[in-house]
Each structure stands twice: as structure tokens, then as C-alpha cells.
Motif scaffolding. Structure first.
Motif, PDB file in Angstrom:
ATOM      1  N   GLY A   3       0.814  -1.210   0.000  1.00 36.45           N
ATOM      2  CA  GLY A   3       0.000   0.000   0.000  1.00 36.45           C
ATOM      3  C   GLY A   3       0.844   1.255   0.000  1.00 36.45           C
ATOM      4  O   GLY A   3       2.040   1.226   0.254  1.00 36.45           O
ATOM      5  N   ARG A   4       0.160   2.362  -0.299  1.00 37.06           N
ATOM      6  CA  ARG A   4       0.860   3.636  -0.361  1.00 37.06           C
ATOM      7  C   ARG A   4       1.223   4.073   1.050  1.00 37.06           C
ATOM      8  O   ARG A   4       0.414   3.990   1.965  1.00 37.06           O
ATOM      9  N   GLU A   9      -3.537  11.030   2.527  1.00 36.20           N
ATOM     10  CA  GLU A   9      -4.379   9.860   2.738  1.00 36.20           C
ATOM     11  C   GLU A   9      -3.726   8.567   2.289  1.00 36.20           C
ATOM     12  O   GLU A   9      -4.217   7.890   1.406  1.00 36.20           O
ATOM     13  N   PRO A  10      -2.607   8.255   2.897  1.00 33.71           N
ATOM     14  CA  PRO A  10      -1.959   7.008   2.504  1.00 33.71           C
ATOM     15  C   PRO A  10      -2.648   5.849   3.209  1.00 33.71           C
ATOM     16  O   PRO A  10      -3.378   6.057   4.183  1.00 33.71           O
ATOM     17  N   GLU A  11      -2.422   4.644   2.709  1.00 34.48           N
ATOM     18  CA  GLU A  11      -2.981   3.481   3.400  1.00 34.48           C
ATOM     19  C   GLU A  11      -2.215   3.206   4.680  1.00 34.48           C
ATOM     20  O   GLU A  11      -2.750   2.674   5.633  1.00 34.48           O
ATOM     21  N   HIS A  42      -3.242  -3.146  -3.501  1.00 31.60           N
ATOM     22  CA  HIS A  42      -2.139  -2.339  -3.003  1.00 31.60           C
ATOM     23  C   HIS A  42      -0.867  -2.612  -3.787  1.00 31.60           C
ATOM     24  O   HIS A  42      -0.535  -3.751  -4.010  1.00 31.60           O
ATOM     25  N   PRO A  43      -0.183  -1.541  -4.148  1.00 33.79           N
ATOM     26  CA  PRO A  43       1.137  -1.756  -4.729  1.00 33.79           C
ATOM     27  C   PRO A  43       2.055  -2.292  -3.628  1.00 33.79           C
ATOM     28  O   PRO A  43       1.938  -1.894  -2.478  1.00 33.79           O
ATOM     29  N   VAL A  44       2.916  -3.214  -3.977  1.00 35.67           N
ATOM     30  CA  VAL A  44       3.823  -3.764  -2.975  1.00 35.67           C
ATOM     31  C   VAL A  44       5.222  -3.203  -3.189  1.00 35.67           C
ATOM     32  O   VAL A  44       5.709  -3.143  -4.308  1.00 35.67           O
ATOM     33  N   VAL A  45       5.810  -2.759  -2.106  1.00 36.51           N
ATOM     34  CA  VAL A  45       7.178  -2.261  -2.177  1.00 36.51           C
ATOM     35  C   VAL A  45       8.038  -3.185  -1.336  1.00 36.51           C
ATOM     36  O   VAL A  45       7.638  -3.574  -0.247  1.00 36.51           O
TER      37      VAL A  45
END
Lengths: 417, 277
Positions: free
Chosen positions: A107-108, A184-186, B6-9
């Protein structure tokens, strides 16, 4: 798992220690000359230019840290100064990368490691909202959409077009925080920013964080304010000298941490004076595991005599965080301790019936001496201790107006005459 | 919330090989825009002359050059009035020198951002380089006035001007990212930059013409990318007889090489900026 937000596995971060007299291991100013000189030296000694001894001179800010956070959880990160909390947040925010281990962030992520990062004093409030918003990772359109909300939260409508260098520090902090909480990040990572602003604004910020958490977003919060951590977080992790030492329900963890933090002050270092070896310096409350204002408190120094001492004495000074001496107790004023033989151990100290200092960080300065020779000697650096955040006068949150020392008092008068 | 949204980093120690990953930079184009905007906005605040500085710098240099090189030393200027000859070269040179200096010092100057927020660090030198374009635009207007004053009619070659502007930017960025990354590790770089700029000016045909270099060596001269750029500018604006072909080609190749290696080096060092700065 489907709702995993953060997973760390054996994460470690080390910094190379710089020049010998470098106080902060994180700052390493290279100069080309040093590097070249190092390389040349290496050649002559038949050592690779990388310098093999560099490996021994590493400082592990974090070592072997593993934990998981699920989406929607609010986690408090607890630990004393230098425990690795900030390094952990920096790793998770991708500001710096781990030396070893693996991590996954789903998530961001938005991080708030400092209030007002990137604010420019010459620009107006309005301009800084856009600048700071994009620095924190918002899109221009996003800032536009939330603009009114940010301004309202910061309560600076009238000063929107004034350069922020003319703002009061309170206004500055309000604006900076307002921009940041409208990200508003996750996953939101927050470091110690609650320490700023007045009590009313702090309350508002806590409320906002709680709302953000309620929306199902994940928050990682570092704060020295235990009351704040207890009231917002459900789960906590404790870091100690770079290692994760405890994990679980935030209240249990916080109690454990506070009790543990107060147990031993010397912590492995050897402190010696001319005539004593200091084995430990302790402060504890007779009322519970943590020290609270007005508790009966004991301050004790465990020592071993290095030679025969005719008239041992101890002096304890209490210092504020900025190292001003607030009080001092001299054993000579109360008693005479029996003589000690070389190698004998004893404990000397004081009992204070009602400990007056308000919640916060304090320091003890220990002096020991052979009073027959009229010599007190400073035993090591001042030792830090915390008085725990609790309502002192029965309810309201403490403000600057309460000062540093608590007084047992009651209000009188007020009857019309 | 399901994971696949969700993008994963991944956090892991970076290996030996780095990818350029310029898409990452594109994602942060709004930040790039605001950083450029901030630099421009702030630059002339609290100055008396404001944006006039943008004009004065190349203009005064041009006057000095005209007096000493043009008038006293009688430097040949390819049949173009010397002031115009010098100004047309000072224009890209000033842009280059400014952008390179700003970019080279940009990371060290953004310490507070680098240690507190994550974003692709490349945005910082990129913003510094682009910030020079506004001054360039202002002094370009002066050039047009000068051309009208001297009655010089541009040829069709003027259509290539955007390409040459791009080339100046690329050159400044190429040198700038090298310097910026090295500057984080070695603060010596900060003191090197003014010297480098001065030295480089002598090696670049600003006050003189590259025709003073014998044709045999002119291709080698192109190894200084600014030589090709500056002569390209003169050709595009003032319509000299021939395009600076081979020399320009060498310059372009050098810029490309510097830029690609510079970007890779930057990317490789990027992860340690926050620790070393």
C-alpha cells in the motif's frame, strides 16, 4: 495473508563509524583526500582499499527485527532514545535502506517524521500547503481537493497569503501538521510530531489520528508520550538498543517497558571513582512499577569499595532535561554511614516521601566520596529517568503553566466577605 | 481491503545492479513542478533588481567581452558583430553554468528533505536544472532585441533551437547528477564547482570562435560537449555558413555517455544519500 500491511524479516541497519572523534556515527563527512589517502595506505599495507577494519567499526542501529502489521492496525513503537525507533520508521518509509533482511510494504505509505519538512519561510501559507503537500507525496489535484479542509484544520484563514516566516511558531506547527494529517496514505508513519503545539492542538491531532485509524488505515506511531500511545494504539512493539524485545497489547507492553526502563540505570557500563566502583544506580517507586509524581520514591546507589573507606558519603542531584540543578541531597545532612573495608559492597541512597517532580524526563547526578577526606567525586554522566505521564492534580492534562515541580496543595478562600 | 489493490514495495539491501526506473520519477512529476516553481519564486524575493539579474549577468559579461576581446584584442567573430557573437554564446553558457552549479549543490542543499521524506532523489537535481530555464527565457528576449538592433535575419536554422536548448539541459543534467551524487560523499565537490565552471568557460568557444581551432582538431575539441552546443547555438541563431557537423556529433555522443553513466551512478548511490548526507 490478505490483509498484510507491513512485514519485516530480520531487518538490520548498520552505520559505519566515521573518524574516531565522531560523536554521531550517522554523520560521515567524506573528503576526497581521506578516501584517496585511505586507498594509498591500503595499497602499501597490501590491504584492499575498502579497509578490512571498517567491518568491525560498525554500529547496528537495528538488528534482526521482524514483525508484521495488518491493515487497520495502529501500532505504537516504544523505546528509549537511541533504541532504533527513528531508524525503523526511516526504513519503512524507504528513506534509507536496510543493510540486511527483507521487508514488504503493501500500500501507499506516507511518513510524517518531522513537522514542516520542506516548508519555505519566504513562501506564503497557501504556497507552502501546495509545496509541502506534494513533498509528502500528494498529487496537485489531491491538495486542491483538500485545500479548504487543511486551512480550516490549521485555523489560519486570515494569514493564508502571509509568508510563513511571519507566522508565530504555533501557527507554523498547526499549518504543517494540518497538511500532513490530510495525506491519505494506506499506511501512515508518524514520529514524535505530537510533541509540538499547545495542549489543545495536541488533543485535536490525537483525535485526527484516531479518526484516520478508524477509517481502516494503518498507523505506526513513535512517541515519548505514553499517554498518547496508550490512548491511540492497540498494539505496541518495544525496541531496545536496536532489537525488538517485546510485542503485544499496548498497555501491557507500556507497563513492562516503563518498569524495565527504570530497573537498571548503569546498564553494563563500568563507572568508577577514586574509591568506589558503581555497580548500579536505581530509582523506584514504593507504590508501583513506575515513578509517578507524589509517589514515595527511593534512589539507590550500589557500590563496591576499592579500598578501606572511613566515612562513605553519597550526594544525589536532580537535574532538568536542560541540565539545570533543581535539587540536591547530601547523605551527610542526614546520617553517617559505617566504614567500609576494601572489596565490601553496600547500597546507599535516599527515600523521598513524596517525589515532587512532574511527568517528564529528569536526570540524576551521582557523587560519591570518602568524607574523611572531604571529597565528593562525580560518578559518571547524569542518569536519565522518567516520571510517568499521569494526571497529577486529578485530571487535566499538564501544560507549561504547571512548571516543573508539583506542590501538594488545596485551594482556599473565595468566600465573599 | 484486498492485497491485490495495493502496490507492494520491497525493502532489501540494494545489490550491485540498479535499474534506472525513470517511471518512478514520472510518478513524482507534481513534486518536480513544485520544486521548480519554488526555486523560481524564491530566487528573486528580497532582491532589489529581481528578474533583471537574469538579463544583467549575460549582458554585462557580453559588454566586458566586447570591450576586451572584440575591441582591444580584435578577436575574429566569423563576420558577425562581436557583441551579438558573444551574447549568442553566453546565453547557453549561462544556462549551463547556472544549472550545473545548482544541480551539483542541490542534494546537499536539500538535506532536510532527503533525511525526512522519501521520493526519487533524481527529482532534486532535475528541478535545479529546469529552474534555470526561466532566466534563460528572459535573456533570450534580449537576444531577439539585439538581433533586431543589428538587423540580423535568422535563417531556417533557427527551427533547431529547441533541440539545442534540450542539449544544454542534458549536458547540465549529465554533469549535475555526477556532481550532486559525489557531493554527498565528498564535500570537496562544492569547492570544485566554481573552479570547474571557470576553467570550462576558457575551453568553450564563448569569447572566441571554434574556427580558431584547426579543422583537424575540431572533432577532438567536440569532446568538450559545450563546444558543440555553443557553436550549434550560434549557427542556429545567427546563420553562419555551415552547421558544426562532426564536432556536434562528438559532443552529443559525450553528453549521452555522461548522462547515462551519471544517472546510473546516481541511482546506485541514491539509497545511501540519507545516511551519508
Amino acid at each position: 495473508m490478505s490483509d498484510l500491511a507491513i512485514r519485516l524479516e530480520g531487518i538490520g541497519k548498520s552505520y559505519r563509524l566515521g573518524s574516531i572523534n565522531d560523536a554521531d556515527p550517522r554523520i560521515r563527512y567524506g573528503s576526497l583526500r581521506e578516501s584517496l589517502a585511505g586507498a594509498v595506505r591500503g595499497l602499501f599495507r597490501g590491504r584492499p582499499p575498502g579497509d578490512a577494519t571498517a567491518a568491525d567499526r560498525r554500529f547496528w542501529a537495528l538488528k534482526d527485527v521482524s514483525f508484521e502489521v495488518r491493515h487497520g492496525e495502529i501500532i505504537g513503537v516504544i523505546g528509549s532514545n537511541g533504541a532504533g525507533k527513528s531508524t525503523l520508521l526511516k526504513l519503512i518509509s524507504r528513506i534509507t535502506e536496510p543493510t540486511e533482511g527483507l521487508g514488504e510494504i503493501h500500500g501507499r505509505i506516507g511518513s510524517l517524521l518531522e513537522v514542516g519538512t520542506g516548508f519555505h519561510p519566504e513562501l506564503t501559507g497557501r504556497e507552502n500547503i501546495f509545496l509541502n503537500g506534494t513533498i509528502l507525496g500528494m498529487k496537485h489535484a489531491e491538495v486542491l481537493r483538500k485545500f479548504d479542509e487543511i486551512v480550516a484544520f490549521a485555523e489560519i484563514e486570515k494569514f493564508l497569503d502571509t509568508p510563513v516566516k511571519r507566522y508565530s511558531s504555533g501557527m507554523f506547527v498547526r499549518l504543517a501538521f494540518a497538511v500532513a494529517v490530510h495525506l491519505e496514505p494506506e499506511i501512515l508513519v508518524v514520529d514524535e510530531v505530537l510533541a509540538v503545539g499547545d495542549a489543545e492542538f495536541q488533543r485535536k491531532c490525537l483525535e485526527k489520528l484516531r479518526t484516520i485509524g478508524g477509517d481502516g488505515r494503518t498507523i505506526l506511531l513513535v512517541s515519548h508520550n505514553m499517554a498518547a500511545i496508550r490512548s491511540i494504539c492497540q498494539r505496541g512493539i518495544v525496541l531496545d538498543r536496536g532489537r525488538l524485545v517485546a510485542e503485544g497489547d499496548v498497555n501491557t507492553i507500556a507497563d513492562q517497558y516503563l518498569a524495565g526502563a527504570l530497573k537498571s540505570k548503569v546498564g553494563g557500563r563500568v563507572i568508577e571513582t577514586e574509591v568506589f566502583v558503581v555497580d548500579d544506580v536505581r530509582i523506584h517507586s514504593l507504590d508501583g512499577p513506575v515513578v509517578k509524581t507524589f509517589d514515595p520514591v527511593e534512589i539507590l546507589v550500589d557500590v563496591t569499595a576499592k579500598r578501606d573507606i572511613k566515612d562513605p558519603g553519597v550526594h544525589i542531584g536532580i537535574l532538568s532535561a536542560d541540565q539545570h540543578r533543581l535539587a540536591g541531597l547530601d547523605s551527610k545532612d542526614f546520617t553517617t554511614f559505617p566504614p567500609l573495608r576494601s572489596g565490601e559492597k553496600t547500597t546507599m541512597g535516599f527515600r523521598i516521601d513524596s517525589f515532587p517532580f512532574l511527568p517528564g524526563t529528569w536526570y540524576m547526578e551521582v557523587r560519591l566520596g570518602e568524607m574523611a577526606e572531604f571529597a565528593f567525586e562525580l560518578a559518571g554522566d547524569p542518569v536519565r529517568f522518567d516520571v510517568v505521564e499521569t494526571p497529577v492534580y486529578g485530571g487535566r492534562q499538564m501544560t507549561n503553566l504547571h512548571g516543573q515541580v508539583g506542590l501538594t496543595a488545596r485551594a482556599i478562600g473565595g468566600t465573599p466577605v | 481491503m484486498a492485497t491485490h489493490q495495493h502496490p507492494v514495495v520491497y525493502l532489501r539491501p540494494s545489490g550491485r545492479f540498479t535499474r534506472l526506473n525513470l517511471r518512478d520519477v514520472w510518478e513524482y512529476r507534481d513534486l518536480l513542478y513544485f520544486l521548480v516553481w519554488r526555486d523560481i519564486k524564491v530566487r528573486y524575493k528580497q532582491t532589489v533588481l529581481g528578474a533583471a539579474w537574469a538579463i544583467l549577468q549575460p549582458l554585462l559579461t557580453m559588454v566586458a567581452f566586447s570591450i576586451f576581446f572584440g575591441h582591444l584584442a580584435k578577436m575574429p567573430s566569423d563576420g558577425i558583430p562581436y557583441p551579438l557573437f558573444a551574447y549568442a554564446a553566453l546565453l547557453p553558457w549561462t544556462l549551463f553554468a547556472y544549472s550545473m552549479t545548482e544541480a551539483g549543490n542541490s542534494l546537499v542543499g536539500s538535506q532536510n528533505l532527503i533525511t525526512k521524506v522519501y521520493f526519487p532523489r533524481l527529482v532534486i537535481p532535475l528541478a535545479a536544472v529546469l529552474g534555470g530555464l526561466v532566466d534563460f527565457g528572459v535573456s533570450f528576449v534580449v537576444l531577439i532585441l539585439l538581433m533586431i538592433g543589428y538587423g540580423i535575419v535568422p535563417t531556417l536554422a533557427i527551427l533547431t533551437i529547441p533541440f539545442f536548448i534540450l542539449l544544454v539541459i542534458a549536458t547540465a543534467l549529465a554533469v549535475g547528477v555526477w556532481l550532486a551524487a559525489l557531493n554527498v560523499q565528498f564535500r570537496d565537490v562544492r569547492y570544485t564547482i566554481p573552479f570547474l565552471t571557470q576553467f570550462w568557460l576558457f575551453l568553450t568557444p564563448v569569447a572566441y570562435s571554434s574556427t580558431m581551432v584547426s579543422p583537424r582538431w575540431r572533432v577532438v575539441y567536440g569532446l568538450n560537449p559545450m563546444a558543440g552546443v555553443v557553436e550549434g547555438f550560434r549557427w542556429a541563431l545567427l546563420g553562419r555558413k555551415e552547421a558544426p557537423g562532426p564536432m556536434l556529433a562528438v559532443s552529443i555522443a559525450i553528453v549521452a555517455l555522461l548522462l547515462v553513466t551519471g544517472l546510473y551512478h546516481f541511482r546506485r548511490m541514491e539509497s545511501s544519500f540519507a545516511d551519508n548526507i
